[in-house]
Design a protein around this motif. Structure first.
Motif, PDB file in Angstrom:
ATOM      1  N   ASP A  29      80.507  54.960   5.944  1.00 34.04           N
ATOM      2  CA  ASP A  29      81.799  55.321   6.542  1.00 34.04           C
ATOM      3  C   ASP A  29      81.643  55.990   7.897  1.00 34.04           C
ATOM      4  N   ALA A  30      80.488  56.599   8.153  1.00 29.91           N
ATOM      5  CA  ALA A  30      80.152  57.213   9.450  1.00 29.91           C
ATOM      6  C   ALA A  30      81.180  58.242   9.920  1.00 29.91           C
ATOM      7  N   GLY A  31      81.859  58.893   8.979  1.00 38.81           N
ATOM      8  CA  GLY A  31      82.792  59.951   9.344  1.00 38.81           C
ATOM      9  C   GLY A  31      84.203  59.496   9.638  1.00 38.81           C
ATOM     10  N   CYS A  32      84.512  58.229   9.440  1.00 41.70           N
ATOM     11  CA  CYS A  32      85.876  57.748   9.704  1.00 41.70           C
ATOM     12  C   CYS A  32      86.888  58.400   8.770  1.00 41.70           C
ATOM     13  N   GLN A  33      86.586  58.414   7.481  1.00 38.33           N
ATOM     14  CA  GLN A  33      87.556  58.952   6.526  1.00 38.33           C
ATOM     15  C   GLN A  33      87.773  60.454   6.679  1.00 38.33           C
ATOM     16  N   PRO A  34      86.732  61.258   6.924  1.00 33.19           N
ATOM     17  CA  PRO A  34      87.011  62.678   7.204  1.00 33.19           C
ATOM     18  C   PRO A  34      87.904  62.866   8.427  1.00 33.19           C
ATOM     19  N   TYR A  35      87.712  62.041   9.464  1.00 28.14           N
ATOM     20  CA  TYR A  35      88.580  62.140  10.641  1.00 28.14           C
ATOM     21  C   TYR A  35      90.026  61.819  10.259  1.00 28.14           C
ATOM     22  N   ILE A  36      90.228  60.723   9.533  1.00 19.06           N
ATOM     23  CA  ILE A  36      91.579  60.320   9.140  1.00 19.06           C
ATOM     24  C   ILE A  36      92.201  61.361   8.217  1.00 19.06           C
ATOM     25  N   ALA A  37      91.395  61.885   7.285  1.00 22.27           N
ATOM     26  CA  ALA A  37      91.902  62.903   6.359  1.00 22.27           C
ATOM     27  C   ALA A  37      92.391  64.131   7.118  1.00 22.27           C
ATOM     28  N   ALA A  38      91.663  64.524   8.151  1.00 21.86           N
ATOM     29  CA  ALA A  38      92.070  65.693   8.938  1.00 21.86           C
ATOM     30  C   ALA A  38      93.405  65.437   9.640  1.00 21.86           C
ATOM     31  N   GLN A  39      93.580  64.218  10.165  1.00 21.29           N
ATOM     32  CA  GLN A  39      94.835  63.889  10.841  1.00 21.29           C
ATOM     33  C   GLN A  39      96.003  63.865   9.853  1.00 21.29           C
ATOM     34  N   LEU A  40      95.777  63.280   8.681  1.00 21.40           N
ATOM     35  CA  LEU A  40      96.844  63.188   7.688  1.00 21.40           C
ATOM     36  C   LEU A  40      97.166  64.550   7.080  1.00 21.40           C
TER      37      LEU A  40
END
Length: 380
Positions: A29-40
């Motif tokens: 995932d290379a950090g994509c989901q943590p980034y999206i989770a932070a935005q959401l």
């Protein structure tokens, strides 16, 4: 000259840049989901990370009765060679946006995330909205959306409507909706016999001859023709192997490989039965299957709230025309949600360059997809 996109200058591309810059080659995932989770999270979403066998999965929801889920994947295929630009840096050239996964399907995720922000800014009620993401779509797809769908179904929290952000469009975002997909399965048939010298064998004793004749029979086997709104089943030989070649010796083992794309009128069990029934009794064969993907088809009951009508209206607002409905193409994660009863529609960017070098989309079509998603959210 290529223009490296400055996120702070172009807010509509900020999320897209953040995702493209992360080299999330499946299943990383290379950090994509943590980034999206932070935005959401800052937009009022609850966050649940649901890893499975090392695969990153994300469930995000705004409190309320589940109504609509956006489904997507953060993993991409390897970049490969022959890129004009850095595949993991969002780059604009002549009005087109380049980057691995921009069409399939980080562009869809970024567009939906931007649409959520805009809809909330306009006071939209998005209670019950979900975002469901996996990093296991481009691979085996065993530990991604399947796990998410089963988890939500057990909890009784699977929304009735699921929007998949796969790249479905032909020319312009929204011009084509996928409402189903054929199933897929790959087969391997290993035939065993006795190697022999061609000077002493009859033609029927040649295992390679037998394999070729069986392959021809498999190709001629009739299958269902599908329906006006769904392609029929198709069988294709994809490999014929017989080991080391000698010009005067026939092989003692031959492997036939094949793939079937099949409609919702058949299933993997029936396919297996039909192919086994074709095997001659005097041939020793070992049949095995891999990469099974069940078909799905979303029917829309006019007596119930109709997801298709809502999506078509949003597309018309953004495109000025109604979309074509299609069930073509390969498999998608939509099948996992449809299996639990959800109405599933796939709506995304143009797909002309997916999995290719220099994967790209028109900036105008990316902005159009944001507008379509925004209209859809506001209609809720």
């Amino acid at each position: 000259m290529p223009l490296l996109v400055a996120a702070q200058c172009q807010s509509e591309l900020a999320h897209l840049q953040a995702l493209i810059d992360r080299p999330s080659i499946t299943p990383n995932d290379a950090g994509c989901q943590p980034y999206i989770a932070a935005q959401l999270s800052r937009l009022g979403f609850e966050i649940l990370h649901l890893p499975s066998q090392g695969v990153a999965n994300l469930i995000a929801w705004r409190p309320g009765t589940p109504r609509l889920a956006f489904c997507g994947h953060t993993d991409v295929v390897p970049a490969g060679l022959h890129w004009q630009v850095d595949p993991f840096t969002l780059t604009e050239v002549g009005g087109e946006l380049f980057g691995r996964g921009i069409a399939d399907m980080k562009g869809g995720i970024a567009a939906f995330l931007t649409a959520i922000e805009r809809a909330l800014d306009q006071g939209a009620n998005l209670d019950g909205l979900m975002v469901l993401l996996t990093a296991d779509e481009e691979g085996e797809a065993e530990h991604g959306s399947r796990v998410i769908a089963e988890f939500l179904a057990r909890q009784g929290k699977l929304p009735p409507w699921v929007l998949v952000g796969e790249p479905t469009a032909r020319r312009m975002s929204g011009d084509t909706l996928r409402v189903g997909r054929r199933g897929a399965i790959s087969g391997e048939l290993i035939l065993s016999g006795k190697a022999g010298h061609v000077a002493y064998l009859q033609s029927r004793e040649n295992l390679l001859h037998r394999a070729m004749m069986l392959g021809a029979e498999l190709c001629a086997l009739p299958w269902d023709q599908g329906a006006p709104d769904f392609p029929g089943t198709a069988f294709h030989l994809t490999g014929l192997e017989h080991g080391q070649w000698l010009d005067n010796v026939t092989p003692g083992k031959v492997t036939l490989r094949f793939n079937l794309r099949y409609s919702h009128h058949t299933n993997a069990e029936l396919i297996d039965q039909r192919i086994r029934a074709l095997m001659p009794a005097d041939l020793v064969g070992e049949l095995s299957w891999s990469r099974p993907c069940e078909p799905y088809f979303s029917s829309f009951d006019e007596q119930q709230p109709n997801f298709l009508t809502v999506v078509e209206k949003a597309v018309f607002a953004g495109l000025g025309q109604f979309p074509v409905l299609s069930t073509a193409g390969g498999s998608s994660d939509g099948r996992f949600f449809r299996a639990h009863g959800a109405q599933v529609i796939e709506l995304g960017l143009p797909n002309a360059t997916i999995h290719q070098a220099n994967e790209r989309v028109s900036k105008a079509e990316y902005l159009r997809l944001i507008a379509i998603y925004e209209t859809l959210l506001l209609s809720l």
